[in-house]
Design a protein around this motif. Structure first.
Motif, PDB file in Angstrom:
ATOM      1  N   ILE A  97       1.766   9.609  18.698  1.00  0.00           N
ATOM      2  CA  ILE A  97       1.996  10.872  19.417  1.00  0.00           C
ATOM      3  C   ILE A  97       3.500  11.173  19.418  1.00  0.00           C
ATOM      4  CG2 ILE A  97       1.940  11.963  21.716  1.00  0.00           C
ATOM      5  CD1 ILE A  97      -0.827  11.907  20.436  1.00  0.00           C
ATOM      6  N   VAL A  98       3.831  12.391  18.990  1.00  0.00           N
ATOM      7  CA  VAL A  98       5.241  12.821  18.963  1.00  0.00           C
ATOM      8  C   VAL A  98       5.357  14.169  19.677  1.00  0.00           C
ATOM      9  CG1 VAL A  98       5.855  11.597  16.818  1.00  0.00           C
ATOM     10  CG2 VAL A  98       4.881  13.902  16.671  1.00  0.00           C
ATOM     11  N   GLU A  99       6.583  14.553  19.977  1.00  0.00           N
ATOM     12  CA  GLU A  99       6.773  15.791  20.745  1.00  0.00           C
ATOM     13  C   GLU A  99       6.349  17.035  19.991  1.00  0.00           C
ATOM     14  OE1 GLU A  99      10.603  16.304  22.447  1.00  0.00           O
ATOM     15  OE2 GLU A  99      10.147  14.904  24.070  1.00  0.00           O
TER      16      GLU A  99
ATOM     17  N   ARG B 250       5.065  17.748  13.428  1.00  0.00           N
ATOM     18  CA  ARG B 250       5.729  16.608  12.794  1.00  0.00           C
ATOM     19  C   ARG B 250       4.999  15.289  13.075  1.00  0.00           C
ATOM     20  NH1 ARG B 250      10.021  17.935  10.339  1.00  0.00           N
ATOM     21  NH2 ARG B 250      10.791  15.803  10.192  1.00  0.00           N
ATOM     22  N   ALA B 251       3.692  15.397  13.271  1.00  0.00           N
ATOM     23  CA  ALA B 251       2.896  14.187  13.567  1.00  0.00           C
ATOM     24  C   ALA B 251       2.485  13.526  12.246  1.00  0.00           C
ATOM     25  CB  ALA B 251       1.674  14.561  14.397  1.00  0.00           C
ATOM     26  N   PHE B 252       3.477  13.028  11.538  1.00  0.00           N
ATOM     27  CA  PHE B 252       3.199  12.503  10.190  1.00  0.00           C
ATOM     28  C   PHE B 252       2.543  11.127  10.235  1.00  0.00           C
ATOM     29  CE2 PHE B 252       7.066  15.186   9.688  1.00  0.00           C
ATOM     30  CZ  PHE B 252       6.417  16.247   9.063  1.00  0.00           C
TER      31      PHE B 252
ATOM     32  N   ILE C  90     -12.445  11.971   8.755  1.00  0.00           N
ATOM     33  CA  ILE C  90     -11.415  12.243   9.756  1.00  0.00           C
ATOM     34  C   ILE C  90     -12.007  13.304  10.684  1.00  0.00           C
ATOM     35  CG2 ILE C  90      -9.063  13.106  10.160  1.00  0.00           C
ATOM     36  CD1 ILE C  90      -9.011  10.592   8.445  1.00  0.00           C
ATOM     37  N   VAL C  91     -11.987  13.035  11.967  1.00  0.00           N
ATOM     38  CA  VAL C  91     -12.535  13.992  12.948  1.00  0.00           C
ATOM     39  C   VAL C  91     -11.396  14.361  13.896  1.00  0.00           C
ATOM     40  CG1 VAL C  91     -14.365  14.396  14.626  1.00  0.00           C
ATOM     41  CG2 VAL C  91     -14.740  12.755  12.785  1.00  0.00           C
ATOM     42  N   SER C  92     -10.981  15.632  13.842  1.00  0.00           N
ATOM     43  CA  SER C  92      -9.763  16.002  14.574  1.00  0.00           C
ATOM     44  C   SER C  92      -9.915  17.312  15.337  1.00  0.00           C
ATOM     45  CB  SER C  92      -8.613  16.136  13.568  1.00  0.00           C
ATOM     46  OG  SER C  92      -7.458  16.627  14.194  1.00  0.00           O
ATOM     47  N   GLY C  93      -9.078  17.461  16.380  1.00  0.00           N
ATOM     48  CA  GLY C  93      -9.010  18.734  17.093  1.00  0.00           C
ATOM     49  C   GLY C  93      -8.220  19.754  16.290  1.00  0.00           C
ATOM     50  N   ARG C  94      -7.437  19.288  15.363  1.00  0.00           N
ATOM     51  CA  ARG C  94      -6.636  20.202  14.535  1.00  0.00           C
ATOM     52  C   ARG C  94      -7.507  20.975  13.561  1.00  0.00           C
ATOM     53  NH1 ARG C  94      -0.989  19.102  14.107  1.00  0.00           N
ATOM     54  NH2 ARG C  94      -0.420  17.232  15.272  1.00  0.00           N
TER      55      ARG C  94
ATOM     56  N   VAL D 144       1.695  27.276  21.419  1.00  0.00           N
ATOM     57  CA  VAL D 144       0.283  27.559  21.177  1.00  0.00           C
ATOM     58  C   VAL D 144       0.001  27.268  19.708  1.00  0.00           C
ATOM     59  CG1 VAL D 144      -1.579  29.250  21.425  1.00  0.00           C
ATOM     60  CG2 VAL D 144       0.446  29.435  22.882  1.00  0.00           C
ATOM     61  N   GLU D 145      -1.031  26.479  19.466  1.00  0.00           N
ATOM     62  CA  GLU D 145      -1.368  26.095  18.093  1.00  0.00           C
ATOM     63  C   GLU D 145      -2.719  26.695  17.742  1.00  0.00           C
ATOM     64  OE1 GLU D 145      -1.526  21.835  17.752  1.00  0.00           O
ATOM     65  OE2 GLU D 145      -1.514  21.879  15.560  1.00  0.00           O
ATOM     66  N   ASN D 146      -2.765  27.374  16.598  1.00  0.00           N
ATOM     67  CA  ASN D 146      -4.032  27.964  16.159  1.00  0.00           C
ATOM     68  C   ASN D 146      -4.772  26.947  15.297  1.00  0.00           C
ATOM     69  OD1 ASN D 146      -6.145  29.435  15.137  1.00  0.00           O
ATOM     70  ND2 ASN D 146      -4.954  31.319  14.903  1.00  0.00           N
TER      71      ASN D 146
ATOM     72  N   VAL E 126      -2.896  24.682  23.691  1.00  0.00           N
ATOM     73  CA  VAL E 126      -1.658  25.085  24.372  1.00  0.00           C
ATOM     74  C   VAL E 126      -0.965  23.802  24.808  1.00  0.00           C
ATOM     75  CG1 VAL E 126      -0.615  26.410  26.246  1.00  0.00           C
ATOM     76  CG2 VAL E 126      -2.738  27.230  25.176  1.00  0.00           C
ATOM     77  N   HIS E 127       0.116  23.491  24.138  1.00  0.00           N
ATOM     78  CA  HIS E 127       0.821  22.225  24.393  1.00  0.00           C
ATOM     79  C   HIS E 127       1.782  22.356  25.571  1.00  0.00           C
ATOM     80  CE1 HIS E 127      -0.476  20.181  20.700  1.00  0.00           C
ATOM     81  NE2 HIS E 127      -0.449  21.377  20.149  1.00  0.00           N
ATOM     82  N   PHE E 128       1.776  21.336  26.438  1.00  0.00           N
ATOM     83  CA  PHE E 128       2.772  21.340  27.525  1.00  0.00           C
ATOM     84  C   PHE E 128       3.608  20.068  27.559  1.00  0.00           C
ATOM     85  CE2 PHE E 128       0.271  18.738  30.491  1.00  0.00           C
ATOM     86  CZ  PHE E 128      -1.043  19.009  30.135  1.00  0.00           C
TER      87      PHE E 128
ATOM     88  N   ASP F 109     -19.457  19.467  19.467  1.00  0.00           N
ATOM     89  CA  ASP F 109     -18.265  18.671  19.763  1.00  0.00           C
ATOM     90  C   ASP F 109     -18.145  17.563  18.713  1.00  0.00           C
ATOM     91  OD1 ASP F 109     -20.129  16.669  20.520  1.00  0.00           O
ATOM     92  OD2 ASP F 109     -20.188  17.413  22.565  1.00  0.00           O
ATOM     93  N   LYS F 110     -17.227  16.631  18.943  1.00  0.00           N
ATOM     94  CA  LYS F 110     -17.021  15.572  17.944  1.00  0.00           C
ATOM     95  C   LYS F 110     -18.266  14.677  17.814  1.00  0.00           C
ATOM     96  CE  LYS F 110     -11.966  15.196  18.079  1.00  0.00           C
ATOM     97  NZ  LYS F 110     -10.825  14.296  18.363  1.00  0.00           N
ATOM     98  N   GLY F 111     -19.028  14.568  18.885  1.00  0.00           N
ATOM     99  CA  GLY F 111     -20.268  13.770  18.829  1.00  0.00           C
ATOM    100  C   GLY F 111     -21.295  14.420  17.925  1.00  0.00           C
TER     101      GLY F 111
HETATM  102  O1  LIG Z   1      -8.444  15.160  17.725  1.00  0.00           O
HETATM  103  P1  LIG Z   1      -7.016  14.847  17.407  1.00  0.00           P
HETATM  104  O2  LIG Z   1      -6.759  14.660  15.949  1.00  0.00           O
HETATM  105  O3  LIG Z   1      -6.494  13.703  18.232  1.00  0.00           O
HETATM  106  O4  LIG Z   1      -6.225  16.149  17.857  1.00  0.00           O
HETATM  107  C1  LIG Z   1      -6.035  16.451  19.231  1.00  0.00           C
HETATM  108  C2  LIG Z   1      -4.792  17.305  19.365  1.00  0.00           C
HETATM  109  O5  LIG Z   1      -3.766  16.577  18.686  1.00  0.00           O
HETATM  110  C3  LIG Z   1      -2.498  17.206  18.539  1.00  0.00           C
HETATM  111  O6  LIG Z   1      -1.840  17.173  19.787  1.00  0.00           O
HETATM  112  C4  LIG Z   1      -1.529  15.867  20.218  1.00  0.00           C
HETATM  113  O7  LIG Z   1      -0.615  15.268  19.285  1.00  0.00           O
HETATM  114  C5  LIG Z   1       0.674  15.926  19.164  1.00  0.00           C
HETATM  115  C6  LIG Z   1       1.473  15.236  18.080  1.00  0.00           C
HETATM  116  O8  LIG Z   1       1.619  13.867  18.328  1.00  0.00           O
HETATM  117  C7  LIG Z   1       1.373  15.901  20.543  1.00  0.00           C
HETATM  118  O9  LIG Z   1       2.608  16.578  20.463  1.00  0.00           O
HETATM  119  C8  LIG Z   1       0.465  16.566  21.578  1.00  0.00           C
HETATM  120  O10 LIG Z   1       1.043  16.454  22.869  1.00  0.00           O
HETATM  121  C9  LIG Z   1      -0.906  15.915  21.608  1.00  0.00           C
HETATM  122  O11 LIG Z   1      -1.803  16.593  22.485  1.00  0.00           O
HETATM  123  C10 LIG Z   1      -2.642  18.595  17.985  1.00  0.00           C
HETATM  124  O12 LIG Z   1      -1.393  19.213  17.947  1.00  0.00           O
HETATM  125  C11 LIG Z   1      -3.662  19.411  18.745  1.00  0.00           C
HETATM  126  O13 LIG Z   1      -3.845  20.665  18.133  1.00  0.00           O
HETATM  127  C12 LIG Z   1      -4.987  18.653  18.709  1.00  0.00           C
HETATM  128  O14 LIG Z   1      -5.988  19.386  19.378  1.00  0.00           O
END
Ligand SMILES: O=P(O)(O)OC[C@H]1O[C@H](O[C@H]2O[C@H](CO)[C@@H](O)[C@H](O)[C@H]2O)[C@H](O)[C@@H](O)[C@@H]1O
Length: 377
Positions: free
Chosen positions: A131-133, A137-139, A159-163, A234-236, A243-245, A288-290
């Motif tokens: 996890i990075v800010e 840049r979450a490489f 890979i199962v992601s929220g992104r 805000v990430e689309n 919405v990141h805080f 959902d992911k399930g």
């Molecule tokens: O399901 P994931 O792959 O875990 O995605 C969930 C969210 O991950 C990202 O946000 C998280 O990681 C960021 C980078 O390390 C961090 O800055 C943030 O605080 C975390 O919540 C991603 O940016 C989101 O869109 C995903 O929903």
């Protein structure tokens, strides 16, 4: 606003004694005197697990919840509020008994998977990458990429992601994997190079496609609305929004929650949940992911199959849906990536992405050894 430590008392299972520090304001949870739990020894407030789960799992439908609940939930999910204490250490060891390290129990895991097809499901943020800010840049490290590549040669891997799928693909860059982006609402099979590929494997599933215009509209509104809050982002994610805080001053969290709520109240078809310092907005559809995990198992030909052993590794609340599916099916297991005790349906735990990589490497090594032994027979 006062800060107090909260010990979660778990009357039902007596599993968890984790200590978190929650900024207690005049929230709906603590406001009514009658609802205030008694002080526990050591100055901690004791609240039941059920109440904590209500707080933690706040799934806020169309902004109907009180604003203070939103902010409390944002604080409760915030790792900056976790403090070390003897109680936490004790809680940590009892939690580890319930959710042992997947590395320490590796041989046992292999034993129970014997004769079954392992299928791997991997979350991205916090699991494969630290996890990075800055979310852009979450490489993923080259060594992690190499490990996942080797893993995909041994087992079907997703890979199962929220992104959104494209973005997570840009980070992972392995064409031989299955990808489920937008919390599983956008699933695609391997483009090439996978022996587990079935059929043409283009887009396999997009259950929320009708929400695309709405998500775009809400994205623009949220960008506009939150631009006055420094650090908000805000990430689309195509079928959902984040919405990141993480970079927002805590004093401004309430302001941000209010901005998001003012937009969402016009969209009852969208719901809000929380991840790691992120508010996640997505369609109210039952997906959902399930569900994505089940869909992928089916696509791979493992529906109603007893000799499949799915392993799901993830760090976030949204991964709990997949952990629950595995629990309910009684197949395989979930591994929660966390350094601190968390309520979870996962069976095992790993502390951080580095441990995830070790675990994946051991799986690869074990598989290679098993193939070699088989060839010698
Ligand atoms: O399901 P994931 O792959 O875990 O995605 C969930 C969210 O991950 C990202 O946000 C998280 O990681 C960021 C980078 O390390 C961090 O800055 C943030 O605080 C975390 O919540 C991603 O940016 C989101 O869109 C995903 O929903």
């Amino acid at each position: 606003m006062t800060k107090q430590n909260v010990v979660v008392s778990d009357a039902d299972s007596q599993i968890m004694n984790m200590a978190i520090s929650v900024a207690v304001s005049n929230s709906s949870i603590f406001s009514a005197a009658a609802e205030k739990p008694p002080m526990a020894p050591g100055g901690y407030i004791s609240i039941s697990r059920k109440r904590l789960m209500n707080l933690k799992n706040l799934d806020i439908i169309n902004g109907g919840e009180r604003l203070t609940s939103w902010v409390d939930s944002m604080k409760a999910s915030s790792p900056t509020h976790i403090q070390s204490s003897p109680c936490l250490v004790k809680g940590q060891s009892s939690w580890m008994l319930q959710h042992p390290s997947a590395l320490d129990t590796f041989d046992k895991i292999i034993e129970v998977s014997q004769g079954k097809q392992i299928v791997m499901f991997l979350d991205y943020d916090g699991t494969l990458s630290p996890i990075v800010e800055d979310p852009d840049r979450a490489f993923m490290s080259d060594s992690m990429r190499k490990t996942v590549k080797q893993l995909a040669r041994c087992f079907p891997t997703a890979i199962v992601s929220g992104r959104c799928r494209d973005k997570v693909y840009k980070f992972v860059r392995l064409a031989e994997l299955y990808y489920a982006g937008s919390h599983g609402m956008d699933i695609k099979g391997p483009a090439k190079g996978s022996k587990y590929k079935k059929g043409s494997q283009g887009v396999l599933c997009q259950p929320a496609s009708e929400f695309l215009p709405m998500i775009d509209e809400v994205y623009k509104l949220l960008v506009e609305k939150t631009k006055s809050t420094p650090g908000a982002k805000v990430e689309n994610n195509k079928f959902c929004l984040s919405v990141h805080f993480r970079c927002v001053d805590e004093k401004k969290w309430s302001e941000l929650a209010s901005q998001v709520r003012s937009v969402l109240k016009e969209y009852p078809q969208l719901r809000l949940s929380q991840g790691r310092k992120v508010l996640e907005i997505r369609p109210t559809i039952k997906w959902d992911k399930g569900k994505a995990l089940e869909f992928l198992l089916e696509s791979l030909g493992y529906a109603n199959c007893n000799d499949v052993f799915p392993v799901y590794i993830g760090d976030d609340r949204t991964d709990e849906d997949a952990f629950k599916v595995l629990r309910d099916r009684g197949q395989g297991f979930g591994i929660l990536v966390s350094k601190i005790p968390k309520e979870t349906s996962a069976t095992y735990s790993l502390q951080e992405p580095a441990e995830v990589m070790d675990f994946l490497q051991r799986l690869v090594e074990w598989k290679r050894q098993a193939v070699r032994s088989q060839a010698m027979l």
